[in-house]
Design a protein around this motif. Structure first.
Motif, PDB file in Angstrom:
ATOM      1  N   ARG A  81       0.258  68.756 -43.731  1.00 24.00           N
ATOM      2  CA  ARG A  81       0.483  70.176 -44.231  1.00 24.00           C
ATOM      3  C   ARG A  81      -1.246  70.682 -44.273  1.00 24.00           C
ATOM      4  N   TRP A  82      -1.941  69.872 -45.253  1.00 23.29           N
ATOM      5  CA  TRP A  82      -3.016  70.455 -45.700  1.00 23.29           C
ATOM      6  C   TRP A  82      -4.097  70.324 -44.392  1.00 23.29           C
ATOM      7  N   SER A  83      -3.819  69.466 -43.434  1.00 25.84           N
ATOM      8  CA  SER A  83      -4.805  69.403 -42.303  1.00 25.84           C
ATOM      9  C   SER A  83      -4.736  70.795 -41.404  1.00 25.84           C
ATOM     10  N   LEU A  84      -3.370  71.077 -41.116  1.00 30.11           N
ATOM     11  CA  LEU A  84      -3.140  72.129 -40.509  1.00 30.11           C
ATOM     12  C   LEU A  84      -3.417  73.263 -41.095  1.00 30.11           C
ATOM     13  N   LEU A  85      -3.365  73.741 -42.207  1.00 34.05           N
ATOM     14  CA  LEU A  85      -3.588  74.676 -43.081  1.00 34.05           C
ATOM     15  C   LEU A  85      -5.109  74.727 -43.175  1.00 34.05           C
TER      16      LEU A  85
END
Length: 145
Positions: free
Chosen positions: A20-24
Motif C-alpha cells: 500500500r505505502w509503496s503505491l501511495l
C-alpha cells in the motif's frame, strides 16, 4: 526473483510495488511531490514505514534519490522511466476503485493534455480491440501444446 507457486511477472512486480505505502508514495511522486515530509503527510504512512518503502523503490530502480540540501542533508525522490511506466497501473487502480469500491464520485480526476477527463482503455496493441476477460488466455512461453 524466486516466487512460490506459478512463475509470474505479476508476482515479481508485486515484490517491488505491491505494498500500500509503496503505491501511495508513487502516487504522490507522480503528482509532483518529491520531498519526504510531503509524501508522508499526503499518504498517512508512518515515517519508518515510508522510509523503508522509498528505500526499496530506489534499490529497485523505480525512484532516484537526490540530495537537494546539505545542512541538514535532505533528499527528494524523482521518478525513473520505471516509475513513469507504472502510471497506467496507478490510473487503472484508481478507475477500478472509483467504479467498484468508492461510494459516490471520485475525489480526484485526471485530465489528459487534450483537456478531457482521462479514462484508460486497454486494447490489444496488435488489433486495437478492447481487452476483455473473455477471449483472453495465458500461454506459457517455451511450452509446446
Amino acid at each position: 526473483m524466486a516466487t512460490r507457486g506459478r512463475e509470474c511477472s505479476i508476482a515479481d512486480a508485486l515484490e517491488v510495488v505491491g505494498e500500500r505505502w509503496s503505491l501511495l508514495a508513487l502516487r504522490e511522486i507522480m503528482l509532483g511531490e518529491r520531498r519526504f515530509n510531503q509524501i508522508a503527510e499526503n499518504t498517512g504512512a508512518s515515517r519508518d514505514i515510508l522510509a523503508a518503502r522509498l528505500r526499496k523503490l530506489v534499490e529497485a530502480g523505480v525512484l532516484e534519490k537526490r540530495q537537494y540540501e546539505d545542512h541538514p542533508p535532505r533528499f527528494e525522490y524523482l521518478p525513473t522511466e520505471s516509475a513513469k511506466a507504472l502510471q497506467p497501473v496507478l490510473l487503472g487502480l484508481m478507475q477500478w476503485g472509483d467504479r467498484f469500491i468508492r461510494q459516490g464520485p471520485p475525489p480526484t480526476v485526471y485530465e489528459h493534455e487534450c483537456g478531457e477527463e482521462l479514462h484508460l482503455k486497454s486494447v490489444c496493441a496488435h488489433c486495437g480491440e478492447p481487452i476483455a476477460s473473455t477471449g483472453l488466455h495465458a500461454v506459457r512461453l517455451g511450452v509446446v501444446r
